[in-house]
Every structure is written in C-alpha cells, then in structure tokens.
Design a protein around this motif. Structure first.
Motif, PDB file in Angstrom:
ATOM      1  N   TRP A   1      13.170  19.545   4.834  1.00 50.70           N
ATOM      2  CA  TRP A   1      13.417  20.705   5.693  1.00 50.70           C
ATOM      3  C   TRP A   1      14.548  21.551   5.127  1.00 50.70           C
ATOM      4  CZ3 TRP A   1      17.777  22.112   8.539  1.00 50.70           C
ATOM      5  CH2 TRP A   1      17.604  23.180   9.397  1.00 50.70           C
ATOM      6  N   LEU A   2      15.623  20.903   4.675  1.00 56.64           N
ATOM      7  CA  LEU A   2      16.755  21.633   4.125  1.00 56.64           C
ATOM      8  C   LEU A   2      16.360  22.380   2.858  1.00 56.64           C
ATOM      9  CD1 LEU A   2      19.765  22.263   4.390  1.00 56.64           C
ATOM     10  CD2 LEU A   2      20.219  20.227   3.027  1.00 56.64           C
ATOM     11  N   ALA A   3      15.547  21.748   2.011  1.00 54.81           N
ATOM     12  CA  ALA A   3      15.105  22.404   0.777  1.00 54.81           C
ATOM     13  C   ALA A   3      14.258  23.634   1.085  1.00 54.81           C
ATOM     14  CB  ALA A   3      14.327  21.423  -0.089  1.00 54.81           C
ATOM     15  N   LYS A   4      13.312  23.513   2.018  1.00 59.88           N
ATOM     16  CA  LYS A   4      12.464  24.662   2.379  1.00 59.88           C
ATOM     17  C   LYS A   4      13.289  25.762   3.040  1.00 59.88           C
ATOM     18  CE  LYS A   4       8.215  22.031   2.953  1.00 59.88           C
ATOM     19  NZ  LYS A   4       7.226  21.544   3.915  1.00 59.88           N
ATOM     20  N   THR A   5      14.237  25.370   3.885  1.00 63.18           N
ATOM     21  CA  THR A   5      15.079  26.348   4.565  1.00 63.18           C
ATOM     22  C   THR A   5      15.957  27.098   3.570  1.00 63.18           C
ATOM     23  OG1 THR A   5      15.089  24.977   6.549  1.00 63.18           O
ATOM     24  CG2 THR A   5      16.819  26.626   6.373  1.00 63.18           C
ATOM     25  N   ALA A   6      16.532  26.354   2.626  1.00 57.46           N
ATOM     26  CA  ALA A   6      17.366  27.003   1.610  1.00 57.46           C
ATOM     27  C   ALA A   6      16.535  27.940   0.741  1.00 57.46           C
ATOM     28  CB  ALA A   6      18.057  25.948   0.753  1.00 57.46           C
ATOM     29  N   LYS A   7      15.316  27.518   0.410  1.00 61.38           N
ATOM     30  CA  LYS A   7      14.452  28.367  -0.413  1.00 61.38           C
ATOM     31  C   LYS A   7      14.106  29.669   0.313  1.00 61.38           C
ATOM     32  CE  LYS A   7       9.975  28.469  -2.682  1.00 61.38           C
ATOM     33  NZ  LYS A   7       8.702  27.775  -2.894  1.00 61.38           N
ATOM     34  N   ASP A   8      13.704  29.555   1.583  1.00 57.66           N
ATOM     35  CA  ASP A   8      13.359  30.762   2.337  1.00 57.66           C
ATOM     36  C   ASP A   8      14.580  31.647   2.561  1.00 57.66           C
ATOM     37  OD1 ASP A   8      10.674  30.264   2.471  1.00 57.66           O
ATOM     38  OD2 ASP A   8      10.760  29.278   4.424  1.00 57.66           O
TER      39      ASP A   8
ATOM     40  N   PHE B   1      13.267  35.340   6.410  1.00 59.37           N
ATOM     41  CA  PHE B   1      14.282  34.739   7.267  1.00 59.37           C
ATOM     42  C   PHE B   1      13.661  34.143   8.525  1.00 59.37           C
ATOM     43  CE2 PHE B   1      17.516  37.481   5.083  1.00 59.37           C
ATOM     44  CZ  PHE B   1      18.272  36.429   4.601  1.00 59.37           C
ATOM     45  N   ARG B   2      12.616  34.720   9.052  1.00 51.72           N
ATOM     46  CA  ARG B   2      11.966  34.183  10.256  1.00 51.72           C
ATOM     47  C   ARG B   2      11.271  32.858   9.991  1.00 51.72           C
ATOM     48  NH1 ARG B   2       9.540  39.441  13.382  1.00 51.72           N
ATOM     49  NH2 ARG B   2      11.566  40.214  14.065  1.00 51.72           N
ATOM     50  N   ARG B   3      10.857  32.606   8.747  1.00 52.68           N
ATOM     51  CA  ARG B   3      10.237  31.332   8.410  1.00 52.68           C
ATOM     52  C   ARG B   3      11.189  30.170   8.643  1.00 52.68           C
ATOM     53  NH1 ARG B   3       6.923  31.972   2.766  1.00 52.68           N
ATOM     54  NH2 ARG B   3       5.321  33.387   3.533  1.00 52.68           N
ATOM     55  N   ILE B   4      12.469  30.452   8.551  1.00 48.74           N
ATOM     56  CA  ILE B   4      13.458  29.393   8.752  1.00 48.74           C
ATOM     57  C   ILE B   4      13.348  28.839  10.171  1.00 48.74           C
ATOM     58  CG2 ILE B   4      15.939  28.928   8.901  1.00 48.74           C
ATOM     59  CD1 ILE B   4      16.300  30.982   6.642  1.00 48.74           C
ATOM     60  N   GLY B   5      13.208  29.702  11.151  1.00 49.64           N
ATOM     61  CA  GLY B   5      13.151  29.255  12.542  1.00 49.64           C
ATOM     62  C   GLY B   5      11.820  28.671  12.959  1.00 49.64           C
ATOM     63  N   GLU B   6      10.782  28.877  12.178  1.00 51.20           N
ATOM     64  CA  GLU B   6       9.458  28.389  12.557  1.00 51.20           C
ATOM     65  C   GLU B   6       9.279  26.905  12.288  1.00 51.20           C
ATOM     66  OE1 GLU B   6       6.739  30.831  10.405  1.00 51.20           O
ATOM     67  OE2 GLU B   6       7.116  32.592  11.654  1.00 51.20           O
ATOM     68  N   ARG B   7      10.019  26.362  11.332  1.00 50.52           N
ATOM     69  CA  ARG B   7       9.869  24.946  10.987  1.00 50.52           C
ATOM     70  C   ARG B   7      10.555  24.074  12.021  1.00 50.52           C
ATOM     71  NH1 ARG B   7      11.169  26.749   5.795  1.00 50.52           N
ATOM     72  NH2 ARG B   7       9.296  26.989   4.589  1.00 50.52           N
ATOM     73  N   GLN B   8      10.023  22.864  12.185  1.00 54.27           N
ATOM     74  CA  GLN B   8      10.648  21.929  13.107  1.00 54.27           C
ATOM     75  C   GLN B   8      11.876  21.332  12.439  1.00 54.27           C
ATOM     76  OE1 GLN B   8       8.276  18.614  14.323  1.00 54.27           O
ATOM     77  NE2 GLN B   8       9.705  17.994  15.899  1.00 54.27           N
ATOM     78  N   ASN B   9      12.987  21.416  13.106  1.00 55.28           N
ATOM     79  CA  ASN B   9      14.229  20.882  12.608  1.00 55.28           C
ATOM     80  C   ASN B   9      14.183  19.352  12.694  1.00 55.28           C
ATOM     81  OD1 ASN B   9      16.894  20.151  12.185  1.00 55.28           O
ATOM     82  ND2 ASN B   9      17.693  21.898  13.342  1.00 55.28           N
ATOM     83  N   PRO B  10      14.569  18.614  11.635  1.00 58.26           N
ATOM     84  CA  PRO B  10      14.531  17.151  11.682  1.00 58.26           C
ATOM     85  C   PRO B  10      15.423  16.572  12.777  1.00 58.26           C
ATOM     86  CG  PRO B  10      14.846  17.893   9.433  1.00 58.26           C
ATOM     87  CD  PRO B  10      14.931  19.097  10.307  1.00 58.26           C
ATOM     88  N   VAL B  11      16.496  17.249  13.113  1.00 53.96           N
ATOM     89  CA  VAL B  11      17.363  16.757  14.177  1.00 53.96           C
ATOM     90  C   VAL B  11      16.609  16.782  15.506  1.00 53.96           C
ATOM     91  CG1 VAL B  11      19.527  17.179  15.405  1.00 53.96           C
ATOM     92  CG2 VAL B  11      19.423  17.479  12.928  1.00 53.96           C
ATOM     93  N   GLN B  12      15.797  17.805  15.718  1.00 58.82           N
ATOM     94  CA  GLN B  12      14.981  17.861  16.933  1.00 58.82           C
ATOM     95  C   GLN B  12      13.967  16.732  16.946  1.00 58.82           C
ATOM     96  OE1 GLN B  12      13.372  21.755  16.435  1.00 58.82           O
ATOM     97  NE2 GLN B  12      15.049  22.790  17.501  1.00 58.82           N
TER      98      GLN B  12
END
Length: 133
Positions: A40-47, A109-120
């Motif tokens: 998740w962190l890798a995809k978020t950083a990439k986006d 930037f909106r793609r970041i919020g669409e993914r499920q956060n691992p903490v959730q």
C-alpha cells in the motif's frame, strides 16, 4: 486432507492441535499485514509522485511557456486581429492547457484515497476477533 482451494481440513483436529497452531497463524497474519502495508505504501508513494510530477508539469507550462510561446503566437495572430485580442486568445488557451494538466495531477492524487489502508484492515480484523470472543 485438503480442500479444493488447498487449505487443510481442520474439522477433525483436536483442541490442543488447534491451540498449538495459533502462534503460527498469528505470525502469518502479522507478516501478511506488514506485506500489505508495504505494498500500500509503495502504491501510495508512486501515485503521489506521479501526481506531483503532473502538478509540476502544469506549473512549468503556466510559468515558462506563457512568455515564450505566448509572445510568438500573439505576434502571429496580430497580423489578422488587433494585438489585444490576440493576447486574450493566447492567455485563455494557456489557462485551458494548465487546467487539463492540473486535472490529470488531481486524478493521480485521488487514487491515494481510493485504496484500502492496511491500518483500516488491521482494525477490521481486530474488531472481528473481538466480536467472536
């Protein structure tokens, strides 16, 4: 005996066997959650990086190509139109290009919020375990 999906059938296992497997299952769950967090962190950083790149591209177009290209186009259009009308046409064309580039950046930037956060996901797992107990 295994199931069609490859999991071991635990219906006939004793209570002590099942209790003995708990540490391994918890370890596997923790490792899987950490791996999910890394992905998740890798995809978020990439986006985030791509979004920042597109935002920078929009600013580049806005601040650097307006004076150079704009002057050229205004000079060319002023042979058919008055200079002030040529300048307005070029200005609004550059605003449209800037808006399109900015919208592309916002999409990343909106793609970041669409993914499920691992903490959730971990919180949901803990909630389900608590509900079962």
């Amino acid at each position: 005996m295994t199931t069609p999906r490859g999991f071991r059938d635990r219906a006939d296992d004793s209570l002590l066997t099942l209790l003995g497997d708990i540490p391994e299952l918890v370890r596997n769950l923790v490792i899987a959650e950490i791996d999910a967090a890394k992905a998740w962190l890798a995809k978020t950083a990439k986006d985030g990086g791509w979004g920042a790149l597109w935002a920078f591209a929009a600013l580049f177009v806005l601040f650097w190509s307006v004076p150079v290209f704009g002057t050229f186009v205004i000079a060319g259009l002023s042979s058919w139109w008055p200079v002030w009308l040529s300048a307005l046409v070029v200005f609004f064309a550059m605003l449209i290009v800037t808006a399109v580039l900015a919208l592309i950046g916002i999409r990343y930037f909106r793609r970041i919020g669409e993914r499920q956060n691992p903490v959730q996901s971990i919180a949901l797992d803990v909630k389900e375990v608590r509900d079962e107990l």
